[in-house]
Design an enzyme around this catalytic site. Structure first.
Site, PDB file in Angstrom:
ATOM      1  N   PRO A 109      21.270 -13.161   4.605  1.00  0.00           N
ATOM      2  CA  PRO A 109      22.189 -11.233   4.647  1.00  0.00           C
ATOM      3  C   PRO A 109      23.351 -11.379   3.774  1.00  0.00           C
ATOM      4  O   PRO A 109      23.428 -10.598   3.228  1.00  0.00           O
ATOM      5  CB  PRO A 109      22.830 -10.956   6.043  1.00  0.00           C
ATOM      6  CG  PRO A 109      21.552 -12.392   6.924  1.00  0.00           C
ATOM      7  CD  PRO A 109      21.362 -13.895   5.799  1.00  0.00           C
ATOM      8  N   TYR A 169       1.483  -7.788  16.073  1.00  0.00           N
ATOM      9  CA  TYR A 169       1.630  -6.260  15.264  1.00  0.00           C
ATOM     10  C   TYR A 169       3.305  -5.862  15.649  1.00  0.00           C
ATOM     11  O   TYR A 169       3.559  -5.235  15.281  1.00  0.00           O
ATOM     12  CB  TYR A 169       0.857  -5.817  14.551  1.00  0.00           C
ATOM     13  CG  TYR A 169       0.890  -4.931  12.857  1.00  0.00           C
ATOM     14  CD1 TYR A 169       1.894  -5.080  12.027  1.00  0.00           C
ATOM     15  CD2 TYR A 169       0.405  -3.287  13.163  1.00  0.00           C
ATOM     16  CE1 TYR A 169       2.238  -4.178  11.155  1.00  0.00           C
ATOM     17  CE2 TYR A 169       1.287  -2.630  12.894  1.00  0.00           C
ATOM     18  CZ  TYR A 169       2.258  -3.411  11.465  1.00  0.00           C
ATOM     19  OH  TYR A 169       2.223  -2.386  10.778  1.00  0.00           O
ATOM     20  N   PHE A 213       0.611  -0.959   0.218  1.00  0.00           N
ATOM     21  CA  PHE A 213       0.254  -0.052  -0.272  1.00  0.00           C
ATOM     22  C   PHE A 213       0.537   1.194  -0.524  1.00  0.00           C
ATOM     23  O   PHE A 213       0.150   2.338  -0.901  1.00  0.00           O
ATOM     24  CB  PHE A 213      -0.991   0.079   1.427  1.00  0.00           C
ATOM     25  CG  PHE A 213      -2.021   1.096   1.898  1.00  0.00           C
ATOM     26  CD1 PHE A 213      -2.308   2.299   0.683  1.00  0.00           C
ATOM     27  CD2 PHE A 213      -2.119   1.580   2.820  1.00  0.00           C
ATOM     28  CE1 PHE A 213      -3.488   2.641   0.442  1.00  0.00           C
ATOM     29  CE2 PHE A 213      -3.030   3.005   2.946  1.00  0.00           C
ATOM     30  CZ  PHE A 213      -3.424   3.323   2.081  1.00  0.00           C
ATOM     31  N   ILE A 214       1.897   1.434   1.253  1.00  0.00           N
ATOM     32  CA  ILE A 214       2.651   2.416   0.968  1.00  0.00           C
ATOM     33  C   ILE A 214       4.159   2.514  -0.004  1.00  0.00           C
ATOM     34  O   ILE A 214       3.919   3.236  -0.781  1.00  0.00           O
ATOM     35  CB  ILE A 214       3.757   1.964   2.464  1.00  0.00           C
ATOM     36  CG1 ILE A 214       2.358   2.526   3.535  1.00  0.00           C
ATOM     37  CG2 ILE A 214       4.942   3.676   2.640  1.00  0.00           C
ATOM     38  CD1 ILE A 214       2.671   2.405   4.920  1.00  0.00           C
ATOM     39  N   ASN A 259       8.803  -8.367   9.841  1.00  0.00           N
ATOM     40  CA  ASN A 259       8.319  -6.957  10.153  1.00  0.00           C
ATOM     41  C   ASN A 259      10.201  -7.105  11.162  1.00  0.00           C
ATOM     42  O   ASN A 259      10.423  -6.332  11.134  1.00  0.00           O
ATOM     43  CB  ASN A 259       7.072  -6.941  10.977  1.00  0.00           C
ATOM     44  CG  ASN A 259       6.297  -6.643  10.176  1.00  0.00           C
ATOM     45  OD1 ASN A 259       6.366  -6.147   9.132  1.00  0.00           O
ATOM     46  ND2 ASN A 259       4.671  -7.205  11.044  1.00  0.00           N
TER      47      ASN A 259
END
Length: 329
Positions: free
Chosen positions: A48, A131, A11-12, A81
């Site tokens: 990584p 979240y 969305f962003i 996240n």
């Protein structure tokens, strides 16, 4: 300036992509899981070391991380996240020329805060769900990484492209369905909470400003005003022309705004940061389905360090949500 963008499909992220591509001074490379990405890479499963090799090939001066998950199981949220952020930070540290990192955090990291008071970046975070916990862990990893990094703690994002699982994405779809089926009610969760709504296009401008700035640490990105979700919902109802009722889980019935009804300029708390809304002050207890009854950003840091202010009024933002929903095939 070479920029590597993560999470361009969200969305962003979609709005950030549009914003960056309009800037001829920026050379943008997109990394993500989809075929449309310039570099295919999954941050939740990739190492990584592998990501560091991509960084060495692209040599970005700034990495913008809009990737993450808003909904899903605790495991999904932690992987998207927290684990993914750890991968990004470690990869940048291992790269030959460590880039600046701009990471998108969330106001959910703060958890419950005192009603009627804007929350500053110095407030002690106390997230109440998976979240918020997963986003806070990601933020802490960025801040402890030793990198040249800024975390934009974004408040309640609205605007065109809002996911159907979000509050106003859900309401817009409900209104569309009700109008198509000639139904008289749309059911919604409790709308009694106060939120700091900020348009996604303003958020994209803030991210761009952070990318080209030297600002570090946590920076709140919000409107600086608290609006009751119920009043904001009324703006969307008015834009749709729906004449039925919005029935909340707590059985509150919200009728559509009538001609001459309140505009966004008269919504509680719209003008002054820290202004206490008219009517009852949010209670300290947690309402069912609304674990955080009040949220308003102190946005002085964004103003002072990024030169950023919101430009899109809430009424326009929600009108655009409806326009997009109504025109969707």
């Amino acid at each position: 300036m070479r920029v590597l963008l993560l999470g361009a499909d969200g969305f962003i992220g979609r709005r950030v992509t549009d914003r960056l591509l309009m800037d001829q001074e920026l050379q943008v490379t997109v990394l993500g899981r989809r075929d449309s990405a310039d570099i295919r890479f999954d941050l939740t499963t990739g190492s990584p070391g592998a990501l560091a090799r991509f960084l060495d090939a692209v040599a970005p001066q700034v990495v913008i991380n809009c990737a993450g998950a808003t909904y899903g199981s605790s495991r999904t949220l932690i992987r998207a996240n927290t684990l993914a952020v750890a991968t990004v930070c470690e990869a940048i540290r291992r790269s030959r020329e460590p880039a600046r990192l701009v990471h998108v955090g969330s106001a959910a990291e703060y958890g419950p805060v005192p009603g009627g008071v804007p929350v500053s970046e110095h407030a002690e975070p106390r997230p109440v769900g998976p979240y918020g916990v997963s986003k806070l862990a990601g933020t802490e990893l960025v801040l402890a990484s030793g990198l040249d990094a800024a975390v934009l703690r974004v408040f309640d994002v609205v605007g065109p492209g809002a996911p159907t699982a979000s509050l106003f994405g859900r309401l817009a779809e409900g209104l569309r369905r009700a109008l198509e089926r000639d139904e008289s009610q749309v059911r919604m969760p409790d709308l009694s909470g106060y939120r700091d709504f900020v348009d996604v296009r303003d958020v994209a401008r803030a991210i761009q400003a952070a990318a080209v700035s030297a600002a570090t640490g946590v920076i709140n990105i919000g409107s600086g005003h608290a609006v009751r979700a119920r009043d904001a919902a009324q703006l969307l109802v008015r834009a749709s022309g729906f004449e039925g009722a919005i029935v909340e889980e707590n059985r509150q019935v919200l009728l559509p705004a009538q001609a001459g009804g309140p505009s966004v300029d008269h919504l509680p708390g719209h003008h002054l940061p820290g202004h206490r809304p008219e009517g009852p002050r949010p209670e300290g207890r947690v309402a069912a389905g609304e674990p955080v009854p009040w949220r308003q950003a102190d946005v002085r840091t964004a103003r002072d360090r990024l030169g950023w202010r919101t430009q899109v009024p809430l009424e326009e933002s929600l009108g655009d949500v409806w326009l997009e929903t109504a025109c969707r095939v």
